[in-house]
Design a protein around this motif. Structure first.
Motif, mmCIF file in Angstrom:
data_model
loop_
_atom_site.group_PDB
_atom_site.id
_atom_site.type_symbol
_atom_site.label_atom_id
_atom_site.label_comp_id
_atom_site.label_asym_id
_atom_site.label_seq_id
_atom_site.Cartn_x
_atom_site.Cartn_y
_atom_site.Cartn_z
ATOM 1 N N UNK B 87 0.481 -1.105 0.300
ATOM 2 C CA UNK B 87 -0.117 -0.078 0.322
ATOM 3 C C UNK B 87 0.867 0.826 -0.011
ATOM 4 N N UNK C 169 -8.935 0.621 0.899
ATOM 5 C CA UNK C 169 -8.996 -0.840 1.059
ATOM 6 C C UNK C 169 -7.674 -0.916 2.046
ATOM 7 N N UNK C 170 -7.814 -2.310 2.781
ATOM 8 C CA UNK C 170 -5.931 -1.819 3.497
ATOM 9 C C UNK C 170 -5.903 -3.201 2.875
ATOM 10 N N UNK C 171 -4.430 -3.546 3.129
ATOM 11 C CA UNK C 171 -4.156 -5.143 2.687
ATOM 12 C C UNK C 171 -3.446 -5.984 3.429
ATOM 13 N N UNK C 176 -7.033 -7.767 -0.605
ATOM 14 C CA UNK C 176 -7.521 -5.968 0.478
ATOM 15 C C UNK C 176 -8.851 -5.645 0.660
#
Lengths: 162, 123, 285
Positions: B87, C169-171, C176
């Protein structure tokens, strides 16, 4: 499928497998499945004709290696370069394609581990991979695609005196 | 439309070239960021660059920073195509001026979808 | 059991449980979706289908596998643009008092439509407004996916703007996961579109895209008729780009008034007296 190295975080075999499958699907499509292959623990890769490695360093240390047999490496190269069937991929083409393969697998493995880390450019060799004596196997995935074997392994630095 | 494909792997450039050629793009190629900049200074300025991150000589992140620093190139659309998939890397690339980001491995549809999000091909 | 009787028996099963029609000619699709299920049981396709008569669990898996809708983020782009550029401004004006919007994602599949709408509302709703998205599907497996809000790298790589990926989104491992803030706005409900619509309330916008094509004409008409009271007087119905109310019986076609927003046809309740949407001709930026 994996050996244990204490006190160092290692990627899960199933994650390495899933990453490899994603790369495979993208490069070769789904006309033939990538299947598991049973290999005794500790057995060296028997048919290695090409090997490529990339090093992850920073928040996590490790080396991701892909080994594959000659015919498979050439087929992969032909597919990536879209060469017509009557043409031959040169060794330099194969080295390039196999290098990109390990780059994709390695980058995705890196993203699963603690960071931030840096991914090295791939190092490609004809023949079996050589592993540094001060590294230990953290995880290994053996697969077969259309009868041709392929192995992905992850090594981490060996801790303490040996 | 003209696309410049910047990746150190010939095989990857070939894959990307086929995808964008099918969309009627003209293409040029470079094997690292510096080679791409040299071409651009020589007058080969594309509408969109497809840029890998990890490359010898000049990486894709530095390339994006360099392109964004030159106001003459402000109309050039920049799309990262890289195996870097954390990210924070995506955030960094966008902050440096990348417009879109495709994670390797990708299917051809992923590239087409993103180019169409960018308004470079009809939806 | 031969391949053609296997196909006939599967299409009868799906039709009985969902009213969806798999005509001859869709054998390839049935085969593609059932082969993995048969393989997982170590059976050939025909053997597997023969077994379905006695195995409710496998029957449910088959129904799930055959009713999965292909989907992607912001599918076709233009309906989403019409939503933000024209429908939303009109609704913002007309809902000043309640400051609340309700949206139905019918046949939501893995939830990419519902969450695409949620992302747009998150960006475009003024402070003080709230919204609920009701996501329904016949597949319980799909509803679980919507609830989890987790998508693979392959899925987020397609059609989702990178800015939205990092914003919403977050991994989590290889996947995700969509932010809690959006997940809590999406209510998941099990629903067969061919069965009664109970306890859903009414909606300002109904997304009924790319699912009517699976039903035969009578069911299709019945669904469109029963959609009328589900939509607010001044609401909008969206169909897939190959779907229309124009080929319906005259009374039904007249009950749905087609209103074009740019290139996107929307359908509105003809009976309800209302002024036309502002910025009707807007095609967006």
């Amino acid at each position: 499928m994996s050996a244990v190295v204490p006190e160092v975080e290692v990627p899960a075999s199933e994650d390495v497998l899933a990453v490899t499958e994603d790369v495979w699907m993208a490069l070769l499509g789904d006309d033939a499945p990538l299947l598991p292959r049973t290999v005794a623990p500790g057995a060296p890769f028997d048919v290695a004709a090409w090997s490529a490695a990339t090093t992850i360093s920073g928040g996590w240390q490790g080396v991701v290696t892909v080994e594959l047999d000659e015919a498979l490496a050439r087929r992969l190269t032909m597919r990536m370069l879209a060469l017509p069937a009557d043409e031959q991929a040169s060794d330099s083409d194969v080295a390039d394609a196999v290098g990109e393969l390990v780059n994709m697998v390695g980058g995705n493995v890196k993203s699963l581990m603690p960071g931030p880390s840096v991914l090295s450019l791939p190092a490609v060799a004809a023949g079996r991979a050589a592993f540094s004596s001060d590294s230990a196997l953290a995880c290994r995935v053996d697969l077969v695609w259309q009868d041709a074997p392929v192995r992905v392994s992850v090594h981490v630095p060996q801790e303490g005196p040996r | 439309m003209r696309a410049m494909i910047i990746d150190d792997s010939r095989a990857m450039r070939s894959i990307l070239r086929r995808i964008v050629t099918d969309l009627d793009f003209e293409t040029s190629e470079a094997e690292h960021g510096q080679a791409a900049l040299d071409q651009m200074y020589a007058g080969v300025v594309p509408d969109v660059c497809l840029v890998d991150w990890n490359m010898p000589v000049m990486d894709g992140y530095t390339f994006i920073t360099e392109v964004r620093a030159n106001p003459e190139w402000r109309d050039v659309t920049l799309m990262m195509v890289t195996t870097e998939s954390e990210q924070r890397q995506i955030v960094r690339a966008l902050a440096a001026g990348a417009h879109e980001y495709v994670i390797k491995p990708f299917t051809p549809d992923a590239i087409v979808d993103k180019l169409s999000l960018l308004g470079l091909v009809p939806a | 059991m031969t391949t053609s009787t296997a196909f006939a028996s599967v299409s009868a099963l799906v039709r009985r449980e969902t009213s969806m029609v798999y005509d001859e000619g869709k054998e390839y699709l049935v085969e593609a979706r059932l082969n993995p299920l048969a393989a997982a049981r170590g059976l050939g396709l025909e053997e597997y289908v023969a077994r379905l008569a006695f195995d409710a669990d496998e029957r449910r898996k088959v129904v799930d596998a055959l009713t999965i809708n292909e989907t992607s983020w912001f599918r076709d782009h233009t309906p989403y643009q019409a939503f933000t550029d024209a429908m939303l401004p009109a609704l913002l004006e007309r809902r000043q008092i309640t400051r609340r919007l309700r949206i139905w994602s019918a046949a939501c599949s893995s939830g990419q439509e519902a969450y695409s709408i949620a992302m747009l509302l998150d960006q475009h709703l003024p402070p003080g407004w709230s919204y609920e998205i009701v996501a329904t599907d016949i597949s319980t497996a799909m509803l679980e996916r919507v609830r989890a809000g987790r998508y693979s790298q392959v899925e987020v790589n397609r059609g989702l703007p990178a800015t939205s990926l990092v914003r919403y989104f977050t991994r989590v491992g290889r996947d995700w996961e969509i932010t809690e803030r959006l997940r809590e706005r999406v209510t998941v409900k099990h629903l067969n579109l061919a069965a009664p619509y109970v306890g859903l309330g009414s909606f300002d916008v109904i997304w009924l895209r790319n699912v009517l094509i699976y039903f035969e004409a009578a069911t299709k008409q019945d669904i469109l008729r029963r959609m009328l009271p589900m939509l607010a007087d001044d609401g909008y119905l969206l169909l897939g780009s190959s779907e229309t109310t124009l080929d319906m019986p005259a009374d039904l076609a007249a009950a749905w008034q087609r209103e074009q927003i740019g290139r996107v046809p929307t359908y509105r309740r003809a009976s309800a007296a209302r002024s036309l949407t502002p910025s009707l001709t807007s095609t967006g930026a």
